[in-house]
Design a protein around this motif. Structure first.
Motif, PDB file in Angstrom:
ATOM      1  N   UNK A   1       0.813  -1.215   0.000  1.00  0.00           N
ATOM      2  CA  UNK A   1       0.000   0.000   0.000  1.00  0.00           C
ATOM      3  C   UNK A   1       0.852   1.273   0.000  1.00  0.00           C
ATOM      4  N   UNK A   2       2.092   1.137  -0.433  1.00  0.00           N
ATOM      5  CA  UNK A   2       3.005   2.270  -0.365  1.00  0.00           C
ATOM      6  C   UNK A   2       2.472   3.478  -1.132  1.00  0.00           C
ATOM      7  N   UNK A   3       1.905   3.257  -2.307  1.00  0.00           N
ATOM      8  CA  UNK A   3       1.427   4.364  -3.142  1.00  0.00           C
ATOM      9  C   UNK A   3       0.274   5.104  -2.471  1.00  0.00           C
ATOM     10  N   UNK A   4      -0.682   4.381  -1.900  1.00  0.00           N
ATOM     11  CA  UNK A   4      -1.864   5.023  -1.322  1.00  0.00           C
ATOM     12  C   UNK A   4      -1.600   5.597   0.058  1.00  0.00           C
ATOM     13  N   UNK A   5      -0.576   5.079   0.768  1.00  0.00           N
ATOM     14  CA  UNK A   5      -0.321   5.538   2.130  1.00  0.00           C
ATOM     15  C   UNK A   5       0.784   6.586   2.182  1.00  0.00           C
TER      16      UNK A   5
ATOM     17  N   UNK B   1      -4.299  -5.415   6.222  1.00  0.00           N
ATOM     18  CA  UNK B   1      -5.529  -4.851   5.646  1.00  0.00           C
ATOM     19  C   UNK B   1      -5.463  -4.895   4.129  1.00  0.00           C
ATOM     20  N   UNK B   2      -6.584  -5.144   3.495  1.00  0.00           N
ATOM     21  CA  UNK B   2      -6.615  -5.264   2.046  1.00  0.00           C
ATOM     22  C   UNK B   2      -6.203  -3.961   1.364  1.00  0.00           C
ATOM     23  N   UNK B   3      -5.278  -4.086   0.403  1.00  0.00           N
ATOM     24  CA  UNK B   3      -4.738  -2.908  -0.286  1.00  0.00           C
ATOM     25  C   UNK B   3      -5.826  -2.128  -1.008  1.00  0.00           C
ATOM     26  N   UNK B   4      -6.736  -2.830  -1.646  1.00  0.00           N
ATOM     27  CA  UNK B   4      -7.788  -2.160  -2.414  1.00  0.00           C
ATOM     28  C   UNK B   4      -8.676  -1.325  -1.497  1.00  0.00           C
ATOM     29  N   UNK B   5      -9.007  -1.857  -0.322  1.00  0.00           N
ATOM     30  CA  UNK B   5      -9.873  -1.130   0.609  1.00  0.00           C
ATOM     31  C   UNK B   5      -9.152   0.090   1.146  1.00  0.00           C
ATOM     32  N   UNK B   6      -7.878  -0.051   1.485  1.00  0.00           N
ATOM     33  CA  UNK B   6      -7.102   1.100   1.965  1.00  0.00           C
ATOM     34  C   UNK B   6      -7.055   2.185   0.895  1.00  0.00           C
ATOM     35  N   UNK B   7      -6.826   1.780  -0.337  1.00  0.00           N
ATOM     36  CA  UNK B   7      -6.779   2.751  -1.435  1.00  0.00           C
ATOM     37  C   UNK B   7      -8.119   3.466  -1.584  1.00  0.00           C
ATOM     38  N   UNK B   8      -9.213   2.704  -1.489  1.00  0.00           N
ATOM     39  CA  UNK B   8     -10.547   3.296  -1.633  1.00  0.00           C
ATOM     40  C   UNK B   8     -10.840   4.273  -0.497  1.00  0.00           C
ATOM     41  N   UNK B   9     -10.505   3.888   0.744  1.00  0.00           N
ATOM     42  CA  UNK B   9     -10.773   4.759   1.883  1.00  0.00           C
ATOM     43  C   UNK B   9      -9.899   6.007   1.846  1.00  0.00           C
TER      44      UNK B   9
END
Length: 534
Positions: free
Chosen positions: A388-392, A427-435
């Motif tokens: 999740x490096x890109x989204x976080x 935690x799921x990467x897709x959900x983190x990105x969406x949130x």
């Protein structure tokens, strides 16, 4: 505009009758010349700037058609009216071939001639306006290129400004730089024509207001004189800014069609320089643009004045007290961590930090502190970071300190509640990105289709996985997030409920009211009464 006319006819009665029988000045003709033959007419055409030629077709020597051809070669834009006692088709055909479209038969009727002159004057006026607009646009492009370009040559910039405005370079101006409170351009483009129209509105009683483009910013400047004070102009423009923001936030806007209103929920702010000579416009505009950075702590829809001392001194901020925050992270106590983070951002806002790099650096420090503390506590967070490096870790380009605060809190919420709730699972990467996307775009129009496309998953799979991870559907989560943001505004502002609904992303006030009542058990108005805001 000066328009000169030449009458050529070998019959003195006709020539003098046309010259004296029509009140030429009433039709906008500033000069009338006459000649009895083509040689005399050629001399006048070579010496004077003739825009309209009225000539007989049958004269000794050079005919009227030959004279018209000569005149057209010298000035392709000249309007030629051929007079003839003959109606043969060949004359008309040849006249058309050389670009003459006006043809009157003798005996001349004054009414017909004056009607023709009026028509021609209309065409001249139209052409003059088009050419003037082209010259203006060319000057604008040259001036606009210098905002981000190299230093102009000696005197070149001043000459361009004088040609563009009709004023001398040493005359004084007040400059304001207007910018849309959005990092994107799609929303701004929908409103820019309306804003330009308002900033150049002649109903303000001024003819010397000017506007240039600077990327997505607009540089407005006006000439000052002893009859206008700086405070007076700022007061008037402040009122105009409020009206434009009110209109740009109306609910009937469609950014694609250009109607005015909300598209991505944005407003307009302005930075005001000190009074300066026209030749220093570039520096005045740069000052106004720099002032817009103060939106970091002021928020959007503001007019920021250079003369305001509160905008001049910036106290540096350091993030030294982190011991308690580390304890909150180690104990997965998000609620307490939220309070510490809120205090950090409130301090930056109170100190009026106006450096985007500094605020983004603080956000990065807080996120790194989160992961370093969890790692030191023995948690396996490397997988979370890798996936999740890109989204976080990619700090988004936001507008205000408040928006950056929301983004950091969202990351903390996702990680602290996610790691503790999953008992060490990632935690799921897709959900983190969406949130993460919701936290920075909740004001915009977001649908399951758009968010599933953003995370590059099918709509059905996204909906399934989101509910599995979060325990509620995507729409329910989005509504809850928006209602929480609405409650914050209700507790801190006097904005109308309808305005707040639009600010947090609800396009339909009735839907907002229904969602609010469902989630809070009371209406928005009742909630504000409980909080003492009504």
């Amino acid at each position: 505009m000066e328009v000169q006319l030449l009458i050529v006819d070998d019959e003195i009665q006709i020539r003098r009758g046309i010259e004296l029988g029509i009140p030429w000045k009433d039709y906008g003709i500033t000069g009338v010349f006459t000649s009895e033959d083509s040689p005399g007419a050629i001399g006048i055409l070579e010496k004077e700037k003739i825009q309209i030629l009225v000539t007989d077709i049958r004269m000794p020597g050079m005919t009227g058609l030959e004279l018209a051809e000569f005149a057209k070669k010298r000035n392709p834009d000249i309007h030629v009216v051929i007079l003839s006692g003959y109606s043969e088709f060949e004359y008309a055909k040849k006249a058309i071939n050389i670009g003459v479209v006006e043809y009157l038969l003798k005996p001349i009727k004054i009414g017909e001639l004056t009607a023709l002159i009026q028509k021609i004057m209309g065409e001249i006026d139209t052409r003059e306006l088009e050419e003037a607009q082209q010259r203006k646009e060319k000057l604008e492009q040259s001036l606009e290129a210098y905002f981000d370009g190299e230093e102009p040559g000696d005197g070149e910039y001043e000459r361009l400004l004088e040609a563009y405005t009709g004023h001398k370079g040493n005359q004084h101006i007040l400059c304001m730089v207007f910018d849309f409170d959005t990092r994107g351009t799609k929303a701004a483009n929908g409103c820019v024509s309306y804003v330009r129209e308002q900033l150049l509105n002649k109903d303000t009683g001024r003819e010397d207001n000017f506007l240039l483009r600077w990327g997505k910013k607009l540089v407005w400047f006006t000439f000052m004189d002893i009859c206008r004070s700086r405070d007076q102009v700022i007061f008037q423009m402040g009122n105009l800014l409020r009206r434009m923001n009110s209109r740009c936030k109306s609910s009937d806007y469609n950014g694609e069609s250009g109607k005015i209103g909300i598209y991505g929920n944005f407003g307009l702010s302005a930075g005001v320089s000190e009074i300066a000579p026209l030749k220093n416009l570039r520096f005045a505009a740069q000052t106004g643009a720099e002032l817009l950075d103060h939106r970091l702590y002021l928020g959007g829809c503001v007019l920021i004045d250079q003369a305001d001392e509160s905008c001049k001194n910036e106290t540096m901020f350091s993030m030294d007290e982190t011991a308690h925050l580390r304890l909150c992270i180690a104990g997965f106590r998000y609620g307490e961590a939220e309070k510490d983070i809120n205090n950090q951002f409130c301090t930056m806002r109170d100190l009026k930090i106006a450096s985007y790099d500094f605020v983004k650096g603080t956000c990065m420090n807080l996120v790194q502190l989160l992961f370093q503390t969890l790692k030191s506590s023995g948690m396996d967070v490397e997988a979370v970071l890798e996936k999740n490096r890109q989204s976080i870790l990619a700090i988004p380009d936001l507008l205000t300190i408040e928006q950056y605060r929301e983004w950091v809190l969202n990351v903390y919420y996702l990680i602290l509640t996610g790691v503790s709730g999953h008992q060490g699972q990632t935690p799921n990467q897709m959900v983190i990105t969406a949130l993460s996307y919701i936290s920075t775009h909740y004001r915009d129009e977001i649908t399951v289709d758009s968010i599933s496309s953003y995370v590059k998953k099918s709509k059905n799979y996204f909906s399934y996985l989101f509910k599995k991870e979060m325990g509620i559907s995507f729409t329910e989560y989005l509504n809850k997030y928006r209602i929480e943001e609405a409650k914050k505004r209700m507790e801190t502002t006097a904005d109308l409920n309808a305005e707040i609904a639009r600010e947090v992303g609800f396009r339909d006030e009735k839907y907002f009211s229904a969602v609010f009542r469902k989630l809070e058990g009371c209406s928005a108005t009742e909630y504000r009464k409980k909080k003492g805001r009504l």
